[in-house]
Structure formats: structure tokens, C-alpha cells
Scaffold this motif. Structure first.
Motif, mmCIF file in Angstrom:
data_model
loop_
_atom_site.group_PDB
_atom_site.id
_atom_site.type_symbol
_atom_site.label_atom_id
_atom_site.label_comp_id
_atom_site.label_asym_id
_atom_site.label_seq_id
_atom_site.Cartn_x
_atom_site.Cartn_y
_atom_site.Cartn_z
ATOM 1 N N MET A 265 1.800 116.439 -12.487
ATOM 2 C CA MET A 265 0.672 117.549 -12.817
ATOM 3 C C MET A 265 -0.220 116.821 -13.890
ATOM 4 O O MET A 265 0.428 116.488 -14.782
ATOM 5 C CB MET A 265 1.150 118.577 -13.021
ATOM 6 C CG MET A 265 2.173 119.348 -12.178
ATOM 7 S SD MET A 265 1.978 119.504 -10.674
ATOM 8 C CE MET A 265 0.303 120.782 -10.788
ATOM 9 N N LEU A 266 -1.560 116.774 -13.469
ATOM 10 C CA LEU A 266 -2.402 116.108 -14.562
ATOM 11 C C LEU A 266 -3.473 117.238 -14.791
ATOM 12 O O LEU A 266 -4.114 117.206 -16.025
ATOM 13 C CB LEU A 266 -3.140 114.948 -13.875
ATOM 14 C CG LEU A 266 -2.269 113.631 -13.605
ATOM 15 C CD1 LEU A 266 -3.340 112.703 -13.147
ATOM 16 C CD2 LEU A 266 -1.712 113.235 -14.903
ATOM 17 N N GLY A 267 -3.787 118.137 -14.208
ATOM 18 C CA GLY A 267 -4.814 119.127 -14.232
ATOM 19 C C GLY A 267 -4.270 120.295 -15.540
ATOM 20 O O GLY A 267 -3.168 120.507 -15.562
ATOM 21 N N VAL B 11 -7.395 105.882 -17.372
ATOM 22 C CA VAL B 11 -6.164 105.586 -18.016
ATOM 23 C C VAL B 11 -5.148 106.909 -17.643
ATOM 24 O O VAL B 11 -4.051 106.584 -17.284
ATOM 25 C CB VAL B 11 -6.055 105.344 -19.274
ATOM 26 C CG1 VAL B 11 -6.583 106.413 -20.143
ATOM 27 C CG2 VAL B 11 -4.912 104.754 -19.754
ATOM 28 N N THR B 12 -5.751 107.999 -17.169
ATOM 29 C CA THR B 12 -4.805 109.204 -17.041
ATOM 30 C C THR B 12 -4.260 109.033 -15.758
ATOM 31 O O THR B 12 -2.997 109.437 -15.381
ATOM 32 C CB THR B 12 -5.771 110.333 -16.966
ATOM 33 O OG1 THR B 12 -6.511 110.440 -18.322
ATOM 34 C CG2 THR B 12 -4.910 111.665 -16.723
ATOM 35 N N THR B 13 -4.863 108.288 -14.846
ATOM 36 C CA THR B 13 -4.162 108.167 -13.429
ATOM 37 C C THR B 13 -3.230 106.752 -13.282
ATOM 38 O O THR B 13 -2.468 106.481 -12.570
ATOM 39 C CB THR B 13 -5.411 108.154 -12.317
ATOM 40 O OG1 THR B 13 -6.328 107.375 -12.841
ATOM 41 C CG2 THR B 13 -5.609 109.454 -11.988
ATOM 42 N N TYR C 94 -23.258 105.460 -22.997
ATOM 43 C CA TYR C 94 -23.203 106.352 -21.929
ATOM 44 C C TYR C 94 -21.660 107.041 -22.262
ATOM 45 O O TYR C 94 -20.918 106.512 -22.766
ATOM 46 C CB TYR C 94 -22.670 105.466 -20.566
ATOM 47 C CG TYR C 94 -23.825 104.572 -20.006
ATOM 48 C CD1 TYR C 94 -25.072 105.374 -19.441
ATOM 49 C CD2 TYR C 94 -23.876 103.163 -20.184
ATOM 50 C CE1 TYR C 94 -26.240 104.471 -18.902
ATOM 51 C CE2 TYR C 94 -24.977 102.575 -19.804
ATOM 52 C CZ TYR C 94 -26.044 103.097 -19.316
ATOM 53 O OH TYR C 94 -27.028 102.346 -18.730
ATOM 54 N N CYS C 95 -21.603 108.134 -21.670
ATOM 55 C CA CYS C 95 -20.453 108.946 -21.775
ATOM 56 C C CYS C 95 -20.203 109.647 -20.460
ATOM 57 O O CYS C 95 -21.106 110.635 -20.056
ATOM 58 C CB CYS C 95 -20.752 109.717 -22.947
ATOM 59 S SG CYS C 95 -19.062 110.803 -23.501
ATOM 60 N N GLY C 96 -18.935 109.634 -19.874
ATOM 61 C CA GLY C 96 -18.535 110.405 -18.875
ATOM 62 C C GLY C 96 -18.323 111.618 -18.889
ATOM 63 O O GLY C 96 -18.113 112.256 -20.285
ATOM 64 N N VAL C 97 -18.472 112.639 -17.998
ATOM 65 C CA VAL C 97 -18.070 114.128 -18.219
ATOM 66 C C VAL C 97 -16.780 114.533 -17.573
ATOM 67 O O VAL C 97 -16.795 114.281 -16.235
ATOM 68 C CB VAL C 97 -19.534 114.846 -17.648
ATOM 69 C CG1 VAL C 97 -18.955 116.324 -17.536
ATOM 70 C CG2 VAL C 97 -20.533 114.539 -18.280
ATOM 71 N N CYS C 98 -16.040 114.889 -18.365
ATOM 72 C CA CYS C 98 -14.518 114.931 -17.716
ATOM 73 C C CYS C 98 -14.415 116.551 -17.698
ATOM 74 O O CYS C 98 -14.979 117.471 -18.278
ATOM 75 C CB CYS C 98 -13.368 114.538 -18.615
ATOM 76 S SG CYS C 98 -11.787 114.855 -18.238
ATOM 77 N N LEU D 96 -10.741 112.155 -11.798
ATOM 78 C CA LEU D 96 -9.343 111.473 -11.724
ATOM 79 C C LEU D 96 -8.919 111.201 -10.436
ATOM 80 O O LEU D 96 -8.527 109.830 -10.309
ATOM 81 C CB LEU D 96 -8.430 112.693 -12.334
ATOM 82 C CG LEU D 96 -8.242 112.660 -13.897
ATOM 83 C CD1 LEU D 96 -9.306 112.787 -14.636
ATOM 84 C CD2 LEU D 96 -7.029 113.570 -14.273
ATOM 85 N N GLY D 97 -9.119 112.066 -9.347
ATOM 86 C CA GLY D 97 -8.570 111.739 -8.139
ATOM 87 C C GLY D 97 -9.020 110.455 -7.484
ATOM 88 O O GLY D 97 -8.271 109.406 -6.915
ATOM 89 N N HIS D 98 -10.392 110.243 -7.677
ATOM 90 C CA HIS D 98 -11.165 109.006 -7.042
ATOM 91 C C HIS D 98 -10.388 107.734 -7.657
ATOM 92 O O HIS D 98 -10.341 106.490 -7.107
ATOM 93 C CB HIS D 98 -12.568 109.074 -6.676
ATOM 94 C CG HIS D 98 -13.265 108.366 -7.861
ATOM 95 N ND1 HIS D 98 -13.253 109.058 -9.112
ATOM 96 C CD2 HIS D 98 -14.088 107.420 -8.015
ATOM 97 C CE1 HIS D 98 -14.135 108.144 -9.863
ATOM 98 N NE2 HIS D 98 -14.802 107.379 -8.984
ATOM 99 N N MET D 99 -10.431 107.871 -9.014
ATOM 100 C CA MET D 99 -9.645 106.532 -9.829
ATOM 101 C C MET D 99 -8.234 106.477 -9.495
ATOM 102 O O MET D 99 -7.891 105.255 -9.240
ATOM 103 C CB MET D 99 -9.645 106.974 -11.296
ATOM 104 C CG MET D 99 -11.006 106.816 -11.886
ATOM 105 S SD MET D 99 -12.193 105.474 -11.538
ATOM 106 C CE MET D 99 -11.440 104.028 -11.731
#
Ligand code: NAP
Ligand code: ZN
Ligand code: ZN
Length: 356
Positions: A272-274, A167-169, A38-42, A192-195
Motif C-alpha cells: 500500500m502506497l496511498g 523512488v516510492t515505486t 521545475y517541481c512535480g505535483v504529488c 506513482l502508478g505510471h512510474m
């Protein structure tokens, strides 16, 4: 013999991704070969495909939320065994000697991190790759030092987004010492937000979601958020002024942030992460009046990524996902652009083999 690999690649900024073949290097002594499941779509994949910050070279295989099973290892590999469930995030190498790398923060490598896709690929020349190619594919060869272990109790598909969104959050929540009693706001309830919500809740924080509509309110509450604000609701935003210690801002577009800054209390920080490329309109006065800060943060180091995965294993935290086939990625991108994501698309790579 190089490893024949099937993939999905972007060939231009305005065309759908399409089937693509490439070769992965044979495992060197320290390498692990992974059968990607599997691979997530970021949203970063979408920024890269659209060439938002310039410099994208096509064809490009995006994808940096990779999970799968080890199918071969080099002679020196001690950390991983054939059959283990593993993951790879945004990095596949770094210099390993600079102060950042020595401190376990390879993402800030001072001579340049090798990203999972779109970086110069030192090991790829032998197999005709001029740049690293990512996880929208069925095989990858990665140095063991950049391969993570997935806790046994987490399903692989829903664990994939932990490798970037997780990990980003997690990293800024730890850096700014979130714990019981912390008041955390999360702006943007996407991948990201929901994590960020789930992780901050598990760390004991009181979490508020700030979103563009009430469409995701029930979901936010189910994830453990105590409060929900709509950013255009001036009265509610005014009532929340000075309320937060930390704001995790995951918005993928440039927008006016001064109003959000006023929600911070004394010494509060907005991270800021975006990956927006335009200037941020920030006024000095709201910063000065409460000694507030605006900061940024980039994914997390390898050690911290394993720590986050283990934390998620202990707290049973995974991503909320929508499984898609590889030929649905471009449609998923369109939905992400409309913020219509609940809450991460994950590509099922077994459907790649059947199709191409
Ligand atoms: P995503 O799933 O598409 O979520 C982004 C969310 O931002 C949307 O769901 C929406 O939330 C909100 N949003 C979008 N446009 C907006 C606008 N114009 N005004 C206000 N809110 C808006 O994206 P993601 O994968 O979570 O990624 C978010 C950003 O972080 C992207 O720019 C990505 O490239 C970046 N990123 C950075 C790092 C890092 O290391 N710093 C790592 C990974 C990703 P609502 O529906 O709640 O309104
Ligand atoms: Zn990402
Ligand atoms: Zn380094």
C-alpha cells in the motif's frame, strides 16, 4: 544575507494557492543552494493542502519533486558544484545516527525525518521560518547529504517526478526483488502508478495495470504493460485470481481491497502506497489461504534514490508530464481529484519569476 525566495503557498484548505515570499537560509558549510527550475505535483501535496491527516499549518509551500541547478555551495561541500543539475525529494535532513539512518533509510529515521515541507525547520529559525517550505518556489538551501545528482541524459522537467513518484515505486520493487519472470500488478495509473509500470518493465517483470476505466489502456500498453484490468469488471478480475507475486497499490483513496488481494498468488504481497487515513477493510481469509501479505512502504532512502536516478539514466526512464505555470496548480489539484492526470503535473518555476 538570507536568500529572498518567491513561492506559491496554500493559505487555507479550501482556497487556491497564491504567490508568497519567504527567505531561505544562507548556505552553511555543508549546504547547497539550488535555483529550482521545475517541481512535480504529488498527490501528497494535495493531501497536505486539504489537511487530510490533520496538522497542516498555513501558509504552506508544498512540493517535494524538486530539480534545478546549483548556484552556491558551502566551504565543505564536495559532492556538488555550482552549475550541477541536482534534485531534492521528500527529505531535507534526518538524525543520521539511528539504525535506520545508518542503514541508508533516512525516511524511517527513528527520531524523526525532516520532511521537505511541513516539518519543524531547525535551520529556518534564523530566517523566520517555523516550518520547512517546499519546492513550489525558486530557491532552496539543502544539506549536501540530501541533494541528488540528475543523470545528464534526462531532461530536468521530466526527471522531477522521479524524486518522489520514482523512488516510492522503485523501493518496493527492489525490496520485494522484482526481476525477470516476476508478475507485478499496478493499481491506479497516476503519477506513482505510471512510474511503477515503467520501472517494473525495465526490471524485466510482466506488468498488469488495474484501473477504474479503460481511458488509460492505450497509454499503459505503450509504457510496456502486458495486461490491463478494469477493477469493476468482475469476470476479468475473477480470471486474474492468484496471478500476481506483487501488487503495487497507488490508489489515493480508501476503497475495498479484499477483491484485489485475491489476485495475489502464494506468498504474494500487496504494498500500500496511498496515504489514506481511514481503516483498510481487509478480511483474514484471503490472507490465510495463500499466505498473502499486505505491506506498506514509504519513499526510499537517499542512497536508493540516487540508485534509482542512475537506473533511470541507464534505461532512459522519465515521467510523462504536463508542464504548468504556478497559478495553474490549484486547477491541477482539481484534475488529480478526478484522476485526470497524464501522468504528472510539473510546475515550471521560470514562470514564477515572470509573474510575481
Ligand atoms: P495520482 O497521480 O492522483 O494517482 C492516483 C490514482 O489512483 C488515480 O490516477 C486513479 O487511477 C487511482 N484512484 C484514485 N481514486 C480512486 C478510487 N476511489 N478508486 C480506485 N482508484 C482510484 O496520485 P499519486 O501522486 O500517484 O499518489 C498516489 C497516492 O500515493 C497518494 O495517496 C499519495 O499521497 C501517495 N504517496 C505515497 C508515498 C509513499 O511514500 N508511500 C509517496 C508519494 C505519494 P486510475 O485513473 O488508473 O483509475
Ligand atoms: Zn510525493
Ligand atoms: Zn535517524
Amino acid at each position: 544575507m538570507p536568500i529572498a525566495t518567491r513561492a506559491f503557498a496554500a493559505v487555507a484548505s479550501d482556497q487556491p494557492l497564491r504567490p508568497y515570499s519567504l527567505q531561505r537560509r544562507d548556505p552553511g558549510p555543508a549546504d547547497v543552494v539550488i535555483d529550482i527550475q521545475y517541481c512535480g505535483v504529488c498527490h501528497s501535496d494535495l493531501h497536505a493542502v486539504k489537511n487530510d491527516s490533520g496538522g497542516t499549518r498555513y501558509p504552506l509551500v508544498p512540493g517535494h519533486e524538486i530539480v534545478g541547478v546549483v548556484i552556491a555551495v558551502g566551504d565543505e561541500v564536495a559532492r556538488h558544484k555550482v552549475g550541477n543539475r541536482v534534485g531534492v525529494g521528500c527529505m531535507v535532513d534526518s538524525c543520521r545516527t539511528c539504525p535506520s539512518c545508518a542503514g541508508g533509510e533516512e525516511q524511517y529515521c527513528q527520531t524523526g525525518t525532516t520532511w521537505t515541507y511541513a516539518s519543524r525547520d531547525p535551520g529556518g529559525e534564523a530566517v523566520g521560518q517555523t516550518q520547512t517550505q517546499g519546492g513550489y518556489s525558486d530557491r532552496i538551501t539543502v544539506d549536501q547529504a540530501f541533494v541528488l545528482s540528475i543523470p545528464d541524459n534526462l531532461p530536468l522537467d521530466a526527471a522531477a517526478p522521479l524524486l518522489c513518484a520514482g523512488v516510492t515505486t522503485y523501493s518496493p520493487l527492489r525490496h520485494w526483488k522484482v526481476g525477470p519472470g516476476s508478475r507485478v500488478a499496478v493499481v491506479g495509473l497516476g503519477g506513482l502508478g505510471h512510474m511503477a509500470v515503467k520501472l517494473a518493465v525495465a526490471m524485466g517483470a510482466e506488468v498488469t495495470v488495474i484501473s477504474t476505466s479503460d481511458r488509460k489502456k492505450a497509454d499503459a500498453e505503450r509504457m510496456g504493460a502486458r495486461h490491463f484490468l478494469i477493477n469493476r469488471d468482475r469476470e476479468a478480475m475473477k480470471a486474474a485470481m492468484g496471478r500476481f507475486d506483487l501488487i503495487i497499490n497507488t490508489v489515493s483513496a480508501t476503497y475495498e481491497i479484499s477483491g484485489t488481494l485475491s489476485l495475489l498468488g502464494l506468498n504474494g504481497t500487496m504494498v500500500m502506497l496511498g496515504l489514506t487515513t481511514e481503516d483498510l477493510p481487509v478480511r483474514a481469509m484471503p490472507l490465510i489461504m495463500r499466505r498473502r501479505s499486505v505491506a506498506g512502504s514509504l519513499i526510499g532512502g537517499i542512497r536508493e534514490t540516487q540508485e534509482m536516478l542512475d537506473f533511470c539514466g541507464q534505461h532512459n526512464i522519465t515521467s510523462e508530464i504536463e508542464l504548468i505555470a504556478p497559478d495553474e496548480i490549484s486547477h491541477a489539484y482539481e484534475r488529480m481529484e478526478r484522476s485526470d492526470v497524464r501522468y504528472r503535473f510539473v510546475v515550471d518555476m521560470s514562470r514564477l519569476s515572470a509573474e510575481s
